[in-house]
Enzyme design. Sequence first.
Site, short mmCIF file in Angstrom:
data_model
loop_
_atom_site.label_atom_id
_atom_site.label_comp_id
_atom_site.label_asym_id
_atom_site.label_seq_id
_atom_site.Cartn_x
_atom_site.Cartn_y
_atom_site.Cartn_z
N ASP A 66 15.63 8.93 20.18
CA ASP A 66 15.29 7.51 20.15
C ASP A 66 15.16 6.97 21.59
O ASP A 66 16.44 6.65 22.32
CB ASP A 66 16.16 6.82 19.33
CG ASP A 66 15.89 5.24 19.51
OD1 ASP A 66 16.96 4.64 18.93
OD2 ASP A 66 15.04 4.75 19.98
N ASP B 14 9.15 3.44 22.65
CA ASP B 14 10.13 3.55 21.60
C ASP B 14 10.13 4.30 20.74
O ASP B 14 9.44 4.17 19.52
CB ASP B 14 10.48 2.23 21.23
CG ASP B 14 11.63 2.08 20.29
OD1 ASP B 14 12.05 0.94 19.64
OD2 ASP B 14 12.32 3.30 20.22
#
Length: 327
Positions: free
Chosen positions: A33, A218
């Site tokens: 992430d 992201d």
Amino acid sequence: NENGEVDAAPESNESEYLSPVTVGGQSLNLDFDTGSADFWMFSSSMPLSQSQGHSTFNASKSSTWSVYKGASWEISYGDGSSASGTVGFDTVDIGGATVTSQAVELATGVSGSFTSDVNNDGLVGLGFSSINTIQPQQQKTFFENIMDDLEQPVFTADLEDNATGSYNFGTIDPSEYTGDIHFTAVDKSNGFWEFASDTYTVGGNKSQCQTCSPAIADTGTSLVLVDDDVAAAYYGQVSSAVYDSSQGGYTYNCTESLPTFGIAIGSDYTATLQGADITFAQIDSQTCFGGIQGNSGGGIQIMGDILLKQFFAVFDGGNETFGVAEK
Ligand SMILES: O=C(Cc1ccccc1)Nn1cnc2ccccc21
């Protein structure tokens, strides 16, 4: 050098991509992430009601584990999910890239969406440690710890549509992309791989956004969340599109062909999505939910998996740049 490569396997609905990571000799499937900076795992010290169906890390079975006495962590994500727990240090191996004393966060509690996402055993935060939530002292990410031992201070993400992709630490593999890599400067002051994105295209027509919030790359977000005026401009070109507050976003008739959408990556490249690659989910026999949605005035535009999986992405910790290439 310490280079490493791991698979990135898409979850069923491509809501995330999971990669095998070994911590203290125990293997778990974690979600890489770039939108956060905490490395945490489901643990044996959670209530079974929350860890049911997950692999859990058991610190007492690791011979290399050491407790970070008195430390704790607590994180909440933009989608409202959250997790918290305790901290220690252990050896982490990602595809051969090894950090011997990585701060590893053990969950003692997680919110419902993590419990129900049974394939996901935790997250590897690949953002900047200025947003790490460990108290009393923030700790470095896996990438920050290993960067100086890598052949190149980079990691790359090749996320695929309905296929297994890969994350690479330390090398930019030319077989994974075509043409040039278009780099832009990253502003890490908010802890994200953040860059300017001031123009967009709908069906090839270029526009300047009114608010033009900076964008972040992201991998931990499924959708592309753009400034609300940009989302409205896009779905204004989709005749059956409506904003359905019960679904939390724009929906449209699945039979409608969607215009292309392009978003600026810095000032000299526009990443363009084909209409066929923009639908995120089918919600009933006729209705589809768009992969491009508004950020509700959030002040940042989030380039999530819907966009990233169409490109080869390079996160350069040496130059502090982010780049995309076609593939
Ligand atoms: O938090 C966000 C951004 C977001 C998503 C949805 C609405 C508003 C903002 N993504 N994200 C980044 N890492 C994550 C981990 C879990 C859940 C979401 C995660």
